[in-house]
Enzyme design. Structure first.
Site, PDB file in Angstrom:
ATOM      1  N   ASP A 115       6.883  -3.603   3.106  1.00  0.00           N
ATOM      2  CA  ASP A 115       7.141  -2.545   2.117  1.00  0.00           C
ATOM      3  C   ASP A 115       6.760  -3.092   0.738  1.00  0.00           C
ATOM      4  OD1 ASP A 115       8.177  -0.218   0.954  1.00  0.00           O
ATOM      5  OD2 ASP A 115      10.248  -0.944   0.983  1.00  0.00           O
ATOM      6  N   GLU A 166       2.292  -2.473  -2.819  1.00  0.00           N
ATOM      7  CA  GLU A 166       1.197  -1.821  -3.599  1.00  0.00           C
ATOM      8  C   GLU A 166       0.520  -2.807  -4.550  1.00  0.00           C
ATOM      9  OE1 GLU A 166       4.257  -0.520  -3.070  1.00  0.00           O
ATOM     10  OE2 GLU A 166       3.484   0.736  -1.458  1.00  0.00           O
ATOM     11  N   ASP A 222       7.981   7.343   0.623  1.00  0.00           N
ATOM     12  CA  ASP A 222       9.269   7.965   0.280  1.00  0.00           C
ATOM     13  C   ASP A 222       9.152   9.464   0.077  1.00  0.00           C
ATOM     14  OD1 ASP A 222      10.383   5.482   0.470  1.00  0.00           O
ATOM     15  OD2 ASP A 222      10.303   5.085  -1.682  1.00  0.00           O
TER      16      ASP A 222
END
Ligand code: MIG
Length: 817
Positions: A427, A430, A503
């Site tokens: 997770d 980015e 999300d």
């Protein structure tokens, strides 16, 4: 949301006026406006193997014949190409042999393969591509152009193609908007986009690949550039399709069709396929932020078994760690992880743990110490460490673009693997940083020896993280297939991981959006994808959750997930009738496992996507370019989720041909929309005539039962149709040594008979003995059944369904009236 911080002050407006220039936002910097430069007329050509070089005296263009159907174009504004290196392309991939020739006429240079021609216009350097009949498929609207980047070095690079009146566009990964991208503009810059909204851009992934369909013919463009990149599909100017980037090379692949499916397969030929996932990973997964302490996790696991709802994957989100330090355990919540994971495994659960990239700055923490001693963490331009706050507090970040760092990182999973962890969830890659959004541009990266700032490495950071994770697990788990899931990624990520869409929100709009995003990811080379079922933030009611489970049953990856501040969100949390319907659909997922697994094999072997939007089935029908609700799951089952509350029925478009209603076996003619009843217990599902759909018995988890027989649901057709069944051990890489079984079924019927023949390939023999045949849709009463020249006397024919059992090694079944 951090979006403003992620959008830099200097935006690159796109405009195609050759005389325009870009003002930097602060003229006080003394930076002068820069003029766009365009290629002039090409004056000569040279050849080296399957590469051709054209020059206008100053700039150089390379045309590389990658295969008979793929040509790559590169531009070097001052004739110096960058080193050839791309994270999108698997290493050591043999070039596909191609046949080509160069022809020079007074007007053009032309490179021809048996399938395509690449034309380079001698007066203006416009490049176009045509098929073997000479029809132009794609052509430059303007010559390739660039602007010098005085501040950072290099160039802003631009390509502009002609956009036609009825041309439509698909692809680009996870963009949260209509399936058809015509008239829209996008930016690729991997972004943590909590509770993203319809139309928000950019999101988590960069897949700079699109498919165009014009007058029924498809082609693809893969702009292999990792810098912030932009696409405009006739938004600014209805006659231009443009793609451009803030740095790097103008480097793109023209991918020939004519079918969208050809384009997707050829994109996979460039960027690689997803490895076969472990079979259990195709089951149902249950996640939450977070299940802790261990008693809670055990209670959830027990809940599945008690409620008899199948489940394979169970997740530990960040709270299992000690102060969010990766590769540690919070011993208060999880005193004995080994025992916990072993107990869960004994009950059929695979444990998946989250691992983030931020490593807490803490000299008493071995991962930080090792990283620091070995200089594995990213640094700023002036050699300061790249520091930022994430869950563990102040963190430094491994440079996953350094192969040595990737090897180290991969090794860190040793203990987790010893403890029995079966999968890893990456997770925040980015990369996400609290407050700042992400790393500043000046952060340096090793980039596999090709060096670059964060401008170049940002969009591949997450992909290289999950690559390090996958490769490490693959080594540590010996011959077992690791399961990995990532949030961020770049083209080629499918070689290392599955993805979820990030999300999302518990709303009907997000259910519809998730449906589109999964279809889009599928056609963008990311086959193993899913949404957070139920919506990550916010509260779904029972109806929304159930409708989402129904969609998730037909997502390649099926996982429910929810944020920590929401109510409990397991498939039984909403009471009846929801629990029973959720169970029925999750059971359906498990019944169809051999079908999904076989579809995955088709992906792995041939590059087919798992989900196929309607436009991929009938691209010649313009109306289908705007359909985005229904899709096929593999190529045999058409699914149309219900995307609104209280919907008693809905319209479903069926492509031409004959379809069987999955629920009542009713035969329907395709080529039009049909109105289908949609009580909460069902969603529209149709099976293509001629299909053989293999089915396993319901299991509470993969491997719970020895499969004693496989049911073959055979749907009558009066034409010949093929189906496949792939099986193997389900968890090793033995399939790479041909230890698998691939069966091909051919179904063909007339108004008096139906034959089903089977052929086999591969070195694996499943342990079950029999097939349970279930034949649907016979237009006659079956009286005589012959299998491999022997009569079958033991069969039933009830409610139009013919059923009998027979040894799995049959060659031909013949059913006659
Ligand atoms: O800042 O690990 O998208 O799935 O549960 C939030 C906690 C970090 C974001 C992920 C979400 C996950 C959550 N994470």
């Amino acid at each position: 949301m951090e979006e403003n911080l992620l959008n830099p002050a200097i935006e690159v407006p796109f405009d195609d006026d050759p005389n325009s220039f870009r003002h930097l936002n602060n003229p006080a910097d003394g930076i002068k406006p820069i003029v766009k430069k365009y290629l002039g007329a090409p004056t000569s050509v040279t050849q080296s193997g399957n590469k051709f070089y054209f020059t206008d005296g100053e700039a150089k263009v390379e045309a590389f014949v990658f295969s008979n159907e793929i040509i790559r174009i590169r531009l070097a504004p001052h004739s110096v190409f960058l080193d050839e290196f791309s994270y999108a392309i698997p290493k050591g991939q043999e070039p596909i042999p191609s046949e080509f020739k160069l022809i020079e006429t007074t007007d053009e240079y032309r490179i021809s393969t048996p399938s395509i021609n690449c034309h380079i216009n001698k007066t203006n350097f416009l490049i176009s591509f045509s098929d073997s009949d000479g029809s132009v498929i794609s052509s430059d609207g303007r010559p390739m152009h660039w602007e010098e980047n005085v501040k950072d070095g290099g160039y802003y690079v631009y390509g502009t193609k002609t956009c036609h009146d009825n041309e439509t566009f698909f692809g680009l990964g996870d963009k949260p908007t209509e399936l058809n991208l015509r008239g829209k503009r996008f930016t690729n810059w991997n972004t943590d986009a909590y509770s993203f909204a319809w139309g928000q851009d950019p999101l988590y992934r960069t897949i700079p690949f699109y498919i165009s369909v014009n007058e029924g013919t498809a082609h693809g463009i893969f702009f292999d550039n990792t810098f912030k990149s932009h696409f405009d599909f006739g938004a600014q100017d209805a006659t231009s399709t443009s793609f451009w980037a803030d740095g790097g090379e103008l480097q793109y692949y023209y991918i020939h069709g004519p079918h969208m499916m050809d384009v997707v397969k050829r994109y996979h030929a460039i960027t690689g396929m997803h490895p076969m996932p472990p079979l259990w990973a195709l089951g149902y997964h249950q996640c939450r932020w977070s299940y802790y302490p261990e008693a809670k996790l055990r209670a959830v696991a027990n809940g599945f078994r008690k409620n008899q709802i199948p489940c394979d994957g169970i997740y530990l989100d960040i709270d299992y760690m000690d102060g969010y330090r990766c590769f540690t355990w919070n011993r208060k919540y999880f005193p004995d992880p080994k025992k916990l994971i072993a107990d869960l495994a004994a009950d059929g659960f695979k444990t998946v743990v989250i691992i983030d990239p931020g490593i807490r700055v803490d000299d008493n923490y071995s991962v930080f110490k090792e990283g620091k001693e070995n200089r594995y963490f990213c640094r700023r331009s002036d050699d300061y460490f790249m520091e930022g706050h994430v869950w563990p507090g102040r963190c430094q970040f491994p440079d996953f673009t350094n192969p040595e760092v990737r090897t180290w990182w991969g090794g860190l999973f040793d203990e987790l693997v010893q403890l029995g962890v079966a999968g890893v969830w990456n997770d925040m890659n980015e990369p996400a940083v609290f407050g700042a959004g992400t790393f500043p541009d000046d952060v340096r990266h090793q980039y596999d020896g090709y060096r670059g700032s964060h401008r170049k490495a940002h969009n591949v950071y997450g992909m290289q993280m999950v690559r390090a994770t996958y490769e490490g697990l693959r080594k540590l788990m010996k011959n077992k297939r690791p399961f990995t899931i990532t949030r961020a990624g770049y083209s080629g990520l499918q070689r290392y991981a599955s993805v979820w869409t990030g999300d999302n929100v518990a709303s009907w709009e997000h259910l519809a959006l998730g449906n589109i995003q999964c279809q889009r990811l599928s056609m963008s080379g990311v086959p193993f994808c899913g949404t957070d079922i139920g919506g990550f933030s916010g509260e779904p009611d029972g109806e929304l959750f159930t409708r989402w489970i129904q969609l998730g049953t037909f997502s390649p990856f099926m996982r429910a997930h929810s944020a920590g501040d929401t109510k409990e969100r397991e498939p039984w949390s909403f009471g009846e009738p929801f629990t029973a319907i959720n169970r029925k659909f999750i059971e359906l997922r498990y019944r169809l496992l051999p079908y999904l697994y076989s579809t995955f094999w088709e992906h792995h072997r041939y590059g087919f996507p798992i989900l196929r939007p309607i436009v991929m089935q009938e691209q010649h029908v313009l109306k289908n370019h705007f359909r985005q609700d229904e899709f096929t799951y593999g190529d045999k089952i058409l699914v149309c989720p219900v995307l609104g509350p209280g919907q008693a029925s809905r319209k479903v478009y069926l492509p031409k041909g004959k379809w069987y209603n999955f629920w009542d076996n009713g035969l329907v003619d395709g080529g039009d929309e049909v109105e289908v009843a949609t009580p909460l217990e069902t969603i529209p599902i149709f099976v293509k005539a001629g299909s053989v759909i293999p089915e396993y018995p319901v299991q509470q988890y993969v491997g719970q039962k020895e499969i004693e027989e496989v049911k073959l649901n055979i749907y009558y057709s009066d034409f010949e149709a093929n189906s496949f069944l792939f099986e193997d051990y389900g968890e090793t890489f033995a399939y790479e040594q041909e230890i698998y079984s691939e069966k091909k079924f051919i179904v063909n019927g007339s108004d008096a008979d139906l034959t089903i023949s089977q052929s086999m390939e591969g070195l694996y023999t499943p342990r079950y003995e029999n097939y349970n045949f279930s034949i649907i849709g016979l237009p006659f009463k079956p009286l005589n059944i012959m299998i491999d020249n022997k009569w079958v006397t033991n069969f039933t024919f009830i409610n139009g369904k013919l059923e009998f059992r027979h040894n799995k090694n049959f060659k031909q079944v013949k059913i006659m009236k």
